[in-house]
Design a protein around this motif. Structure first.
Motif, short mmCIF file in Angstrom:
data_model
loop_
_atom_site.label_atom_id
_atom_site.label_comp_id
_atom_site.label_asym_id
_atom_site.label_seq_id
_atom_site.Cartn_x
_atom_site.Cartn_y
_atom_site.Cartn_z
N ALA A 20 0.84 -1.20 0.00
CA ALA A 20 0.00 0.00 0.00
C ALA A 20 0.87 1.25 0.00
N ARG A 21 1.96 1.22 0.76
CA ARG A 21 2.87 2.38 0.81
C ARG A 21 3.52 2.63 -0.54
N VAL A 22 4.00 1.57 -1.18
CA VAL A 22 4.64 1.72 -2.48
C VAL A 22 3.65 2.27 -3.50
N ALA A 23 2.45 1.72 -3.52
CA ALA A 23 1.44 2.18 -4.47
C ALA A 23 1.04 3.63 -4.19
N PHE A 24 0.88 3.98 -2.92
CA PHE A 24 0.48 5.35 -2.58
C PHE A 24 1.56 6.35 -2.98
N LEU A 25 2.82 6.01 -2.76
CA LEU A 25 3.91 6.91 -3.14
C LEU A 25 3.95 7.11 -4.66
N ARG A 26 3.75 6.04 -5.39
CA ARG A 26 3.72 6.12 -6.85
C ARG A 26 2.57 7.00 -7.33
N VAL A 27 1.41 6.78 -6.76
CA VAL A 27 0.23 7.56 -7.13
C VAL A 27 0.41 9.01 -6.71
N ALA A 28 0.97 9.26 -5.54
CA ALA A 28 1.18 10.63 -5.07
C ALA A 28 2.08 11.41 -6.03
N ALA A 29 3.08 10.75 -6.60
CA ALA A 29 3.96 11.41 -7.57
C ALA A 29 3.18 11.81 -8.83
N ALA A 36 -7.50 12.46 -4.17
CA ALA A 36 -7.23 11.85 -5.47
C ALA A 36 -6.23 10.70 -5.32
N ALA A 37 -5.19 10.91 -4.53
CA ALA A 37 -4.20 9.86 -4.32
C ALA A 37 -4.81 8.66 -3.62
N MET A 80 -1.71 2.10 6.67
CA MET A 80 -0.50 2.80 6.24
C MET A 80 -0.61 4.30 6.51
N LEU A 81 -1.78 4.88 6.30
CA LEU A 81 -1.97 6.32 6.50
C LEU A 81 -2.30 6.68 7.95
#
Length: 109
Positions: A10-19, A55-56, A74-75
């Motif tokens: 979840a952290r990896v996906a969220f960081l990718r999406v946040a970018a 959105a993220a 994660m959040l």
């Protein structure tokens, strides 16, 4: 062990999406990742930072197929808050301009 793995994904996906959300909306990644605090002005859903966070969250759940419970852990939020955020964006996507924005971000994923 499985719990840690799901939170890590979840952290990896969220960081990718946040970018991706950052590059599309112009909101810095650091502000998207910043933990929300009660009483802060960014909690308003109409602020750019709040919209970028929503959105993220939405794209992480829908486009990356991350479970809401894993993303919530994660959040550091309750999973019902994630559910409400996802529903808010689903309702907002009824507007043509918002829907086009999300289609562009989904294409980048």
């Amino acid at each position: 062990m499985e719990l840690n793995r799901s939170v890590a994904s979840a952290r990896v996906a969220f960081l990718r999406v946040a970018a991706i959300v950052s590059s599309t909306t112009g909101v810095p990644v650091a502000e998207i990742l910043e933990r929300q605090r009660c009483g802060r002005p960014n909690r308003r859903r109409d602020s750019p930072v709040s919209f970028a966070r929503l959105a993220a969250t939405y794209l992480t759940v829908t486009a990356c197929n991350i479970r809401q419970a894993s993303l919530a852990r994660m959040l550091g939020r309750h999973r019902r808050r994630i559910l409400f955020d996802v529903r808010f964006i689903e309702d907002a996507r009824e507007r043509f301009d918002i829907d086009q924005l999300f289609e562009r971000m989904e294409a980048m994923l």
